[in-house]
Scaffold this motif. Structure first.
Motif, PDB file in Angstrom:
ATOM      1  N   LYS A  98       0.820  -1.206   0.000  1.00  0.00           N
ATOM      2  CA  LYS A  98       0.000   0.000   0.000  1.00  0.00           C
ATOM      3  C   LYS A  98       0.864   1.271   0.000  1.00  0.00           C
ATOM      4  O   LYS A  98       0.335   2.376   0.118  1.00  0.00           O
ATOM      5  CB  LYS A  98      -0.921  -0.007   1.224  1.00  0.00           C
ATOM      6  N   GLY A  99       2.191   1.102  -0.088  1.00  0.00           N
ATOM      7  CA  GLY A  99       3.081   2.241  -0.236  1.00  0.00           C
ATOM      8  C   GLY A  99       3.735   2.739   1.034  1.00  0.00           C
ATOM      9  O   GLY A  99       4.418   3.774   1.010  1.00  0.00           O
ATOM     10  N   ALA A 100       3.572   2.030   2.143  1.00  0.00           N
ATOM     11  CA  ALA A 100       4.173   2.484   3.400  1.00  0.00           C
ATOM     12  C   ALA A 100       5.675   2.223   3.413  1.00  0.00           C
ATOM     13  O   ALA A 100       6.166   1.253   2.831  1.00  0.00           O
ATOM     14  CB  ALA A 100       3.524   1.763   4.582  1.00  0.00           C
ATOM     15  N   LYS A 101       6.408   3.101   4.075  1.00  0.00           N
ATOM     16  CA  LYS A 101       7.822   2.872   4.383  1.00  0.00           C
ATOM     17  C   LYS A 101       7.851   2.116   5.702  1.00  0.00           C
ATOM     18  O   LYS A 101       7.354   2.586   6.722  1.00  0.00           O
ATOM     19  CB  LYS A 101       8.544   4.211   4.528  1.00  0.00           C
ATOM     20  N   LEU A 102       8.432   0.924   5.717  1.00  0.00           N
ATOM     21  CA  LEU A 102       8.391   0.089   6.914  1.00  0.00           C
ATOM     22  C   LEU A 102       9.795  -0.153   7.453  1.00  0.00           C
ATOM     23  O   LEU A 102      10.690  -0.541   6.715  1.00  0.00           O
ATOM     24  CB  LEU A 102       7.697  -1.238   6.617  1.00  0.00           C
ATOM     25  N   ILE A 103       9.958   0.098   8.752  1.00  0.00           N
ATOM     26  CA  ILE A 103      11.233  -0.143   9.430  1.00  0.00           C
ATOM     27  C   ILE A 103      11.055  -1.347  10.341  1.00  0.00           C
ATOM     28  O   ILE A 103      10.224  -1.328  11.264  1.00  0.00           O
ATOM     29  CB  ILE A 103      11.688   1.089  10.241  1.00  0.00           C
ATOM     30  N   TYR A 104      11.804  -2.404  10.059  1.00  0.00           N
ATOM     31  CA  TYR A 104      11.762  -3.620  10.867  1.00  0.00           C
ATOM     32  C   TYR A 104      13.149  -3.806  11.483  1.00  0.00           C
ATOM     33  O   TYR A 104      14.043  -4.366  10.849  1.00  0.00           O
ATOM     34  CB  TYR A 104      11.385  -4.824  10.003  1.00  0.00           C
ATOM     35  N   PRO A 105      13.349  -3.333  12.722  1.00  0.00           N
ATOM     36  CA  PRO A 105      14.685  -3.427  13.327  1.00  0.00           C
ATOM     37  C   PRO A 105      15.100  -4.874  13.573  1.00  0.00           C
ATOM     38  O   PRO A 105      14.307  -5.692  14.037  1.00  0.00           O
ATOM     39  CB  PRO A 105      14.533  -2.666  14.647  1.00  0.00           C
ATOM     40  N   ILE A 143      20.037  -2.769  12.163  1.00  0.00           N
ATOM     41  CA  ILE A 143      20.456  -3.603  13.291  1.00  0.00           C
ATOM     42  C   ILE A 143      20.803  -2.657  14.436  1.00  0.00           C
ATOM     43  O   ILE A 143      21.788  -1.928  14.377  1.00  0.00           O
ATOM     44  CB  ILE A 143      21.658  -4.494  12.931  1.00  0.00           C
ATOM     45  N   ILE A 144      19.973  -2.674  15.470  1.00  0.00           N
ATOM     46  CA  ILE A 144      20.129  -1.745  16.581  1.00  0.00           C
ATOM     47  C   ILE A 144      21.098  -2.339  17.597  1.00  0.00           C
ATOM     48  O   ILE A 144      20.792  -3.337  18.260  1.00  0.00           O
ATOM     49  CB  ILE A 144      18.773  -1.443  17.246  1.00  0.00           C
ATOM     50  N   HIS A 145      22.267  -1.729  17.734  1.00  0.00           N
ATOM     51  CA  HIS A 145      23.252  -2.202  18.711  1.00  0.00           C
ATOM     52  C   HIS A 145      22.912  -1.650  20.096  1.00  0.00           C
ATOM     53  O   HIS A 145      22.107  -0.722  20.227  1.00  0.00           O
ATOM     54  CB  HIS A 145      24.656  -1.815  18.243  1.00  0.00           C
ATOM     55  N   PRO A 146      23.509  -2.203  21.154  1.00  0.00           N
ATOM     56  CA  PRO A 146      23.112  -1.836  22.515  1.00  0.00           C
ATOM     57  C   PRO A 146      23.296  -0.346  22.807  1.00  0.00           C
ATOM     58  O   PRO A 146      24.324   0.242  22.463  1.00  0.00           O
ATOM     59  CB  PRO A 146      24.042  -2.673  23.400  1.00  0.00           C
ATOM     60  N   PRO A 178      30.354  -2.893  19.467  1.00  0.00           N
ATOM     61  CA  PRO A 178      29.723  -1.687  18.925  1.00  0.00           C
ATOM     62  C   PRO A 178      28.618  -1.224  19.875  1.00  0.00           C
ATOM     63  O   PRO A 178      27.804  -2.031  20.335  1.00  0.00           O
ATOM     64  CB  PRO A 178      29.138  -2.155  17.579  1.00  0.00           C
ATOM     65  N   VAL A 179      28.580   0.066  20.161  1.00  0.00           N
ATOM     66  CA  VAL A 179      27.555   0.603  21.055  1.00  0.00           C
ATOM     67  C   VAL A 179      26.900   1.822  20.416  1.00  0.00           C
ATOM     68  O   VAL A 179      27.453   2.461  19.519  1.00  0.00           O
ATOM     69  CB  VAL A 179      28.137   0.979  22.435  1.00  0.00           C
ATOM     70  N   LEU A 180      25.727   2.129  20.919  1.00  0.00           N
ATOM     71  CA  LEU A 180      24.908   3.192  20.348  1.00  0.00           C
ATOM     72  C   LEU A 180      24.600   4.230  21.423  1.00  0.00           C
ATOM     73  O   LEU A 180      24.269   3.875  22.556  1.00  0.00           O
ATOM     74  CB  LEU A 180      23.608   2.579  19.808  1.00  0.00           C
ATOM     75  N   ARG A 181      24.723   5.490  21.072  1.00  0.00           N
ATOM     76  CA  ARG A 181      24.323   6.576  21.960  1.00  0.00           C
ATOM     77  C   ARG A 181      22.858   6.927  21.693  1.00  0.00           C
ATOM     78  O   ARG A 181      22.410   6.924  20.543  1.00  0.00           O
ATOM     79  CB  ARG A 181      25.196   7.814  21.730  1.00  0.00           C
ATOM     80  N   ARG A 198      18.032  -1.681   2.899  1.00  0.00           N
ATOM     81  CA  ARG A 198      19.154  -2.601   3.070  1.00  0.00           C
ATOM     82  C   ARG A 198      19.353  -2.831   4.560  1.00  0.00           C
ATOM     83  O   ARG A 198      18.757  -2.153   5.388  1.00  0.00           O
ATOM     84  CB  ARG A 198      20.452  -2.030   2.472  1.00  0.00           C
ATOM     85  N   ARG A 199      20.190  -3.773   4.855  1.00  0.00           N
ATOM     86  CA  ARG A 199      20.570  -4.006   6.246  1.00  0.00           C
ATOM     87  C   ARG A 199      21.625  -2.980   6.627  1.00  0.00           C
ATOM     88  O   ARG A 199      22.595  -2.760   5.908  1.00  0.00           O
ATOM     89  CB  ARG A 199      21.104  -5.434   6.392  1.00  0.00           C
ATOM     90  N   LEU A 200      21.437  -2.349   7.773  1.00  0.00           N
ATOM     91  CA  LEU A 200      22.339  -1.285   8.205  1.00  0.00           C
ATOM     92  C   LEU A 200      22.626  -1.431   9.692  1.00  0.00           C
ATOM     93  O   LEU A 200      21.700  -1.463  10.505  1.00  0.00           O
ATOM     94  CB  LEU A 200      21.704   0.084   7.942  1.00  0.00           C
ATOM     95  N   ASP A 201      23.911  -1.554  10.039  1.00  0.00           N
ATOM     96  CA  ASP A 201      24.285  -1.589  11.451  1.00  0.00           C
ATOM     97  C   ASP A 201      24.234  -0.179  12.024  1.00  0.00           C
ATOM     98  O   ASP A 201      24.900   0.719  11.522  1.00  0.00           O
ATOM     99  CB  ASP A 201      25.692  -2.173  11.613  1.00  0.00           C
ATOM    100  N   VAL A 202      23.431  -0.011  13.069  1.00  0.00           N
ATOM    101  CA  VAL A 202      23.260   1.291  13.689  1.00  0.00           C
ATOM    102  C   VAL A 202      24.024   1.309  15.011  1.00  0.00           C
ATOM    103  O   VAL A 202      23.616   0.697  15.997  1.00  0.00           O
ATOM    104  CB  VAL A 202      21.770   1.603  13.926  1.00  0.00           C
ATOM    105  N   TYR A 203      25.175   1.984  15.009  1.00  0.00           N
ATOM    106  CA  TYR A 203      25.968   2.134  16.220  1.00  0.00           C
ATOM    107  C   TYR A 203      26.759   3.429  16.128  1.00  0.00           C
ATOM    108  O   TYR A 203      26.964   3.984  15.045  1.00  0.00           O
ATOM    109  CB  TYR A 203      26.904   0.942  16.431  1.00  0.00           C
ATOM    110  N   SER A 204      27.192   3.914  17.283  1.00  0.00           N
ATOM    111  CA  SER A 204      27.909   5.195  17.334  1.00  0.00           C
ATOM    112  C   SER A 204      29.415   5.025  17.288  1.00  0.00           C
ATOM    113  O   SER A 204      30.118   5.811  16.660  1.00  0.00           O
ATOM    114  CB  SER A 204      27.521   5.960  18.611  1.00  0.00           C
TER     115      SER A 204
END
Length: 255
Positions: A98-105, A143-146, A178-181, A198-204
């Protein structure tokens, strides 16, 4: 923006509600939430059931969906895991069509060799959904890191350890993670369209364990710390101990 947050009663869901306080936000959760300004709440079923999200009309349209609903800290068998994955795929496909942008962590547990039974179930569900939907261009997989400066998990462990007076007992722990602020996560989620398909590692940053737990007001005791590290090496079957000793390494081939 019209935004839907599933699993909205958790830590990340609460953070997203703060970020999008001025947008039109729909909340879906098993735990009842008192909706704030510009919010409406709908009860969620158990994600083990195919119709867990059917309190929402299938005709509803959203611009952005943060899909956080998962059986966290629940150990489930392979049949139930398959049902959950099928339900996720159906839900995600319905709204992206239906056109939604979906974020699945996804979860950084995917990089760990030793996990509890419940965390293993959680990681395998994430892996299975990613593999089935990785070619769906409407879905982003961060990918949400701690989070190291807030929340529970690692952030709470750091704050608890720093209450130990006088001594830095982890000063000899050189493994990195890897840690995230929290501020960094807020910045990323505030602009969901910047999350590409795409798959993206999210860390600071990547820090040694000793850096995370260090307190300049305490003395380093390397002999005691090495002895503790040696003891925990023999207790690596405990996932949290294994993380302290082995750390965590990003591995692009893990999925």
């Amino acid at each position: 923006m019209k935004i839907l947050i599933t699993g909205a009663s958790g830590y990340i869901g609460t953070l997203l509600r703060q970020i999008f306080a001025n947008d039109e936000v729909t909340l879906l959760s098993r735990r009842r939430i008192a909706p704030g300004k510009n919010e409406e709440w709908f009860p969620s079923g158990n994600v083990q059931d195919a119709g867990w999200w059917h309190a929402l009309s299938p005709d509803r349209n959203f611009e952005v969906i943060f899909h956080l609903a998962e059986p966290v800290k629940e150990s489930v068998n392979s049949k139930v895991m398959q049902n959950i994955m099928d339900g996720h795929v159906s839900f995600i496909s319905h709204f992206t069509n239906k056109g939604a942008k979906l974020i699945y962590p996804l979860t950084a547990y995917l990089y760990d060799r030793r996990l509890s039974r419940s965390d293993t179930s959680y990681a395998e569900i994430k892996r299975g959904v990613y593999r089935r939907l990785k070619d769906n261009t409407g879905v982003s997989f961060p990918i949400i890191h701690p989070i190291c400066d807030s929340g529970h998990g690692l952030g709470r462990l750091i704050q608890t350890e720093k209450q130990i007076p006088f001594l830095n007992i982890l000063c000899a722990f050189e493994a990195t993670i890897p840690v995230l602020r929290l501020g960094h996560l807020r910045q990323i989620f505030a602009d969901p369209n910047s999350l590409t398909h795409r798959r993206l590692d999210v860390y600071s940053e990547i820090l040694a364990i000793r850096q995370l737990f260090n307190d300049d007001a305490r003395a380093n005791v390397f002999g005691l710390s090495r002895a503790l590290r040696h003891v925990l090496t023999f207790l690596r079957f405990v996932p949290s101990f294994n993380l302290l000793v082995q750390g965590r390494t990003i591995n692009d081939s893990i999925l």
